[in-house]
Design a protein around this motif. Structure first.
Motif, short mmCIF file in Angstrom:
data_model
loop_
_atom_site.label_atom_id
_atom_site.label_comp_id
_atom_site.label_asym_id
_atom_site.label_seq_id
_atom_site.Cartn_x
_atom_site.Cartn_y
_atom_site.Cartn_z
N UNK A 217 -9.71 39.68 -26.02
CA UNK A 217 -9.10 40.96 -26.42
C UNK A 217 -7.63 40.95 -26.02
N UNK A 218 -6.77 41.27 -26.97
CA UNK A 218 -5.33 41.28 -26.69
C UNK A 218 -4.94 42.49 -25.84
N UNK A 219 -3.82 42.33 -25.10
CA UNK A 219 -3.22 43.45 -24.38
C UNK A 219 -3.96 43.89 -23.15
N UNK A 220 -4.73 43.01 -22.56
CA UNK A 220 -5.52 43.40 -21.39
C UNK A 220 -4.73 43.20 -20.11
N UNK A 221 -5.28 43.74 -19.01
CA UNK A 221 -4.77 43.53 -17.66
C UNK A 221 -5.86 42.86 -16.85
N UNK A 222 -5.47 41.86 -16.05
CA UNK A 222 -6.41 41.16 -15.18
C UNK A 222 -6.25 41.69 -13.75
N UNK A 223 -7.38 41.89 -13.09
CA UNK A 223 -7.37 42.34 -11.69
C UNK A 223 -8.09 41.27 -10.87
N UNK A 224 -7.35 40.67 -9.91
CA UNK A 224 -7.88 39.64 -9.04
C UNK A 224 -8.04 40.20 -7.64
N UNK A 225 -9.25 40.07 -7.07
CA UNK A 225 -9.50 40.53 -5.70
C UNK A 225 -9.83 39.34 -4.80
N UNK B 183 -4.36 32.21 6.18
CA UNK B 183 -4.47 31.78 7.58
C UNK B 183 -5.27 30.49 7.71
N UNK B 184 -4.74 29.45 8.38
CA UNK B 184 -5.51 28.23 8.64
C UNK B 184 -6.81 28.54 9.37
N UNK B 185 -7.86 27.85 8.97
CA UNK B 185 -9.18 28.06 9.57
C UNK B 185 -10.01 29.10 8.88
N UNK B 186 -9.43 29.82 7.91
CA UNK B 186 -10.17 30.85 7.18
C UNK B 186 -10.52 30.36 5.79
N UNK B 187 -11.55 30.97 5.20
CA UNK B 187 -11.94 30.70 3.82
C UNK B 187 -11.79 31.99 3.01
N UNK B 188 -11.18 31.88 1.81
CA UNK B 188 -10.90 33.06 0.97
C UNK B 188 -11.67 32.95 -0.34
N UNK B 189 -12.31 34.06 -0.71
CA UNK B 189 -13.14 34.13 -1.90
C UNK B 189 -12.45 35.03 -2.94
N UNK B 190 -12.73 34.76 -4.24
CA UNK B 190 -12.02 35.47 -5.30
C UNK B 190 -12.97 35.92 -6.41
N UNK B 191 -12.58 37.04 -7.04
CA UNK B 191 -13.25 37.51 -8.25
C UNK B 191 -12.20 38.17 -9.15
N UNK B 192 -12.45 38.14 -10.47
CA UNK B 192 -11.48 38.67 -11.42
C UNK B 192 -12.22 39.47 -12.49
N UNK B 193 -11.58 40.55 -12.98
CA UNK B 193 -12.13 41.32 -14.10
C UNK B 193 -11.00 41.67 -15.06
N UNK B 194 -11.38 42.21 -16.23
CA UNK B 194 -10.43 42.57 -17.29
C UNK B 194 -10.49 44.09 -17.52
N UNK B 195 -9.32 44.73 -17.66
CA UNK B 195 -9.26 46.16 -17.94
C UNK B 195 -8.33 46.43 -19.11
N UNK B 196 -8.60 47.54 -19.81
CA UNK B 196 -7.71 48.00 -20.88
C UNK B 196 -8.09 49.44 -21.22
N UNK B 197 -7.10 50.33 -21.38
CA UNK B 197 -7.42 51.70 -21.79
C UNK B 197 -8.22 51.71 -23.09
#
Length: 373
Positions: free
Chosen positions: A304-312, A340-354
């Motif tokens: 879908x064109x014109x979307x916004x991505x949100x990364x957490x 920070x060294x020694x830490x692990x970071x997790x990610x998720x992403x979604x798509x939004x559009x009015x």
């Protein structure tokens, strides 16, 4: 107070005296002579409250037969208990054309007369006039001048009673003149979007007191299909059942019977009620390890064109620890730094559009472990 005078005009016969009688019944069956002499008046004191006194006078002379009696047209009522001050007086705060009604509560005493006075100041010293006298509990006012404010007070009178105290208001009726507009309502707040068609719109009050608000809704920005959906004193309206895939526009105005309607206050934008859910991104790429805490997370583009991505980002795979928004925008990558060294970071992403429901989250259950330099 029982102290007053009665008087009469002279007889045409010279040299007469006058005999004055007083009674407490109109047929003079209890009459008493209270004065005999040449004067043409008699001062009286000490008359009893709650009593009406009747008077008659005749001319007397030793050389003539007495004249007929001359009787007063009515008796003199000496008041007793003061009438009760009226409980309420209702005066409109504003009026457009100078024609309105002033109303008051009824006296508990039967057979009274109400006296309504009007002035152009609250101390009743400027342009004082009697606006109404009678048995009704309303007074019709007309012909008042635009730009002026009129103040009112009312009292109760009845023969045999002391007048009541005045019932007065310190606020008057401001005559505006036809065509004066009510003040515009304040900012109209409309949510930019809503996922289920249930939301509220709200607005700030008009500076004009006593107004109601007319709220219109449309599905085109020029309000060519507008419908009034609320009229009343509230400053918000809860809405439900709005259709998916539709954007709703709103405007509100202040209305009052004594003013011209205010101009419309329009929401800055419409409220988009989402329809089809956006597709979840197909991929989310997170490096397994990183040495210096600066790396890039990437995801596939939405169809879908014109979307916004949100990364957490979080520090656990259930996204409950140290959750933060790491990126929001139109790109398909997010630059990460300062981890920070020694830490692990997790990610998720979604798509939004009015106008659409947000996509589901695309989640990677393995995070990026920061090893350190």
């Amino acid at each position: 107070d029982g102290a007053y005078a009665v008087s009469w005009l002279a007889s045409a016969t010279k040299g007469v005296s006058y005999a004055l009688e007083e009674a407490t019944v109109f047929d003079f069956s209890d009459a008493t002579e209270i004065y005999r002499g040449p004067a043409l008046s008699k001062a009286l004191t000490g008359r009893s409250q709650n009593t009406t006194y009747y008077y008659r006078v005749k001319a007397v002379h030793s050389e003539y037969a007495d004249s007929a009696w001359r009787t007063g047209a009515a008796g003199c009522a000496v008041p007793g208990t003061a009438l009760a001050t009226l409980a309420t007086l209702t005066v409109p705060a504003v009026d457009a054309d100078g024609a309105y009604t002033v109303a008051w509560s009824a006296s508990p005493t039967a057979g009274v007369t109400y006296v309504l006075q009007e002035a152009t100041n609250s101390t009743f010293t400027a342009n004082l006039r009697e606006a109404y006298r009678g048995a009704a509990t309303t007074g019709a006012i007309s012909g008042r001048t635009p730009g002026s404010t009129y103040y009112y007070r009312v009292k109760v009178t009845k023969p045999g009673y002391k007048d009541s105290l005045w019932k007065a208001l310190t606020t008057g009726c401001q005559v505006l003149g036809v065509g004066v507009q009510a003040a515009l309502p304040g900012t109209l707040t409309v949510p930019a979007g809503d996922p289920d068609g249930a939301y509220a719109v709200s607005w700030l009050a008009s500076a004009t007191k006593g107004v109601s608000y007319a709220l219109e809704e449309a599905t085109v920005f020029d309000f060519s299909d507008a419908t009034e959906i609320y009229r009343g004193p509230a400053l918000s309206k809860a809405l439900t059942g709005r259709s998916q895939n539709t954007t709703y526009y709103y405007r509100v105005k202040a209305v009052h019977s004594e003013y011209a309607d205010s101009a419309w206050r329009t929401g800055a934008a419409g409220c988009a009620v989402p329809g089809t859910a956006l597709a979840t991104p197909a991929t989310l790429t997170v490096p397994a390890v990183d040495a210096d805490g600066a790396y890039t997370v990437a995801w596939s583009a939405s169809p879908t064109a014109g979307v916004t991505y949100v990364l957490q980002e979080a520090t656990n795979s259930t996204f409950t620890a140290n959750l933060r928004e790491a990126y929001r925008g139109a790109a398909t990558t997010g630059a990460i730094s300062g981890r920070t060294p020694g830490s692990t970071y997790y990610y998720r992403v979604k798509v939004t559009k009015p106008g659409y429901k947000d996509s589901l989250w695309k989640v990677v259950l393995t995070g990026c472990r920061i090893t350190g330099p």
